[in-house]
Design an enzyme around this catalytic site. Structure first.
Site, PDB file in Angstrom:
ATOM      1  CB  ILE A 119     -22.102 -13.458  39.617  1.00 36.28           C
ATOM      2  CG1 ILE A 119     -22.607 -12.065  39.996  1.00 36.28           C
ATOM      3  CG2 ILE A 119     -20.665 -13.389  39.118  1.00 36.28           C
ATOM      4  CD1 ILE A 119     -21.735 -11.378  41.045  1.00 36.28           C
ATOM      5  CG  ASP A 120     -23.612 -18.026  35.514  1.00 41.53           C
ATOM      6  OD1 ASP A 120     -24.162 -18.408  36.574  1.00 41.53           O
ATOM      7  OD2 ASP A 120     -24.235 -17.846  34.452  1.00 41.53           O
TER       8      ASP A 120
END
Lengths: 251, 203
Positions: free
Chosen positions: A128-129
């Site tokens: 997850i960015d």
């Protein structure tokens, strides 16, 4: 306790070379990946993560990954351009321990479950960015930080866990390459909300930062710049802390 | 020559690479005929217990494995899921294991230890219960890479060669005659795993 905290160099690939970014931008060439793996072997690192930032929308570079796998005597994870269970299967067969899914998991959530079915949850990393906006609101971004999903990272992390991800690689776009420390609030909120390990990445510039990440709930800590740059002029030098220093750090 | 059983579960690449680094000849074996010629066997494996047993059964390898190990006394090293399959079953699944040892798997339950999560993913040490040729040159400082949600429980405590700790102690290395198993991944454990595989090659 100390041995359970993994400290992981997170290395970016682009066009077959190693690069390092700042806030997902301005990538700088830092060397040859195979050479880096050999050095990290000598340093007996806990684990490696390779993310091919040029591979979104393309196939993984299987040839390069086979070379990396044959050199790596530590577990390693790969992410970038993986969009099908067949590709994941091929990566596992090459000797990749874990497949990292980011953009494709948002587009095709089922892929997370499909890959978990092949090799078990512990072989699937949900990546997850996260970008924090000027109002300090968090949102999940995909396609190398170019597209806002307008999604809450905590909810998405829980969904990734439910889909079968065995761990979460939680990256802060704002902190990437800054070496000014992790986004501790983000780490805390996500790791408190899931029961799978959260690996923090983005911003670590010192051993103290690694410790902070762990103190805020990360099960493992990853970094790029910290392990490829040296000194205030950021000379390229592949390093890794001494084992005894890590044990001291996480005591 | 070490025969590494290829039954469709991933990750043979790194095992074969590590064995070649050890300097021992290794081959993939995926059929009954190939397995029948083995003089030393490594049974790798990751993933779910039933998936692993089904894959062995579909390829018709279960009886050959049992014959090689129990009758021909060929040394076998089960790695991770491969170690768990040596026993009679697991809480994780419904299927019977290979039944080479009196052991069964239970889920790791590090609850009460706060932040320890399952799967147990990370490096750990081993505390040996007795000496063995498998553990020559390994000591308290040796580190091994673990990824697992279940652990082996031996009915006969004599089979326990070493234990590791994750919240509480669990069996990390077993030995019963020619049967060996390790819960960790020697092929991903730097010089420590290399030493263990070299030891197995010399047995």
């Amino acid at each position: 306790m100390s041995l359970n905290i993994r400290v992981i160099p997170c290395l970016l690939l682009r066009d077959g070379g190693l690069v390092k970014t700042v806030r997902f931008d301005s990538s700088r060439y830092v060397g040859d990946p195979i050479n880096a793996v050999r050095i990290f072997n000598d340093k007996e690192v806990d684990e490696l993560v390779f993310l091919d930032i040029g591979a979104t929308g393309r196939e993984p570079n299987f040839e390069l990954l086979a070379d990396i796998a044959s050199e790596a005597f530590m577990p390693f994870a790969y992410g970038g351009g993986v969009t099908s269970p067949e590709q994941a299967k091929r990566l596992f067969a090459l000797g990749v321990e874990k497949v990292v899914l980011n953009t494709a998991a948002v587009h095709t959530p089922r892929l997370v479950s499909d890959v978990a079915d092949i090799a078990g949850s512990s072989s699937v990393v949900g990546s997850i960015d996260v970008r924090r906006n000027w109002r300090s609101q968090y949102s999940v971004w995909i396609s190398g930080g170019r597209e806002d999903c307008r999604r809450d990272p905590v909810t998405w992390a829980q969904e990734l866990e439910r889909l079968g991800a065995g761990e979460i690689l939680l990256g802060s776009i704002n902190q990437d390459g800054t070496q000014s420390g992790y986004d501790l609030e983000l780490i805390h909120s996500v790791s408190a909300a899931v029961s799978i390990p959260v690996v923090a990445v983005g911003g670590a510039g010192s051993l103290r930062h690694l410790r902070e990440g762990v103190d805020h709930g990360a099960s493992a800590v990853a970094a790029g710049s910290l392990f490829v740059f040296h000194g205030k002029h950021k000379a390229v030098l592949i390093t890794y802390p001494e084992r005894k220093d890590l044990e001291e750090l996480f005591r | 020559m070490i025969s590494v059983v290829d039954y469709g579960v991933a990750n043979l690449g790194s095992m074969l690479n590590m064995l070649s680094r050890v300097g021992v000849e290794a081959e993939r074996v995926g059929t009954r005929e190939e397995l029948d010629g083995a003089s030393k066997i490594i049974l790798p494996g990751i993933g779910a217990f039933d998936t692993g047993m089904s894959a062995l059964t579909e390829r018709g390898l279960v009886e050959t494995l049992r014959k090689k190990v129990l009758q021909d006394r060929v040394p076998i090293l089960g790695v991770c899921l491969g170690m768990q399959l040596l026993g009679i079953g697991s809480e994780e699944g419904e299927l019977r294991g290979l039944g080479l040892m009196e052991a069964a798997c239970q889920r790791l339950r590090p609850e009460g230890y706060g932040r320890l999560k399952v799967p147990h993913m990370g490096w750990g040490r081993i505390a040996r219960r007795r000496s063995s040729p498998l553990l020559v040159e390994l000591d308290e400082q040796s580190r091994f890479y673990f990824v697992h949600s279940y652990h082996v429980v031996c009915n006969d405590p004599e089979d326990v060669l070493a234990v590791s700790s994750y919240g509480s102690d669990f069996v990390s290395v077993v030995e019963r005659g020619n049967i060996f198993g390790v819960q960790f991944h020697p092929e991903k454990s730097h010089r420590f795993g290399l030493a263990l595989l070299r030891n197995f090659a010399r047995i």
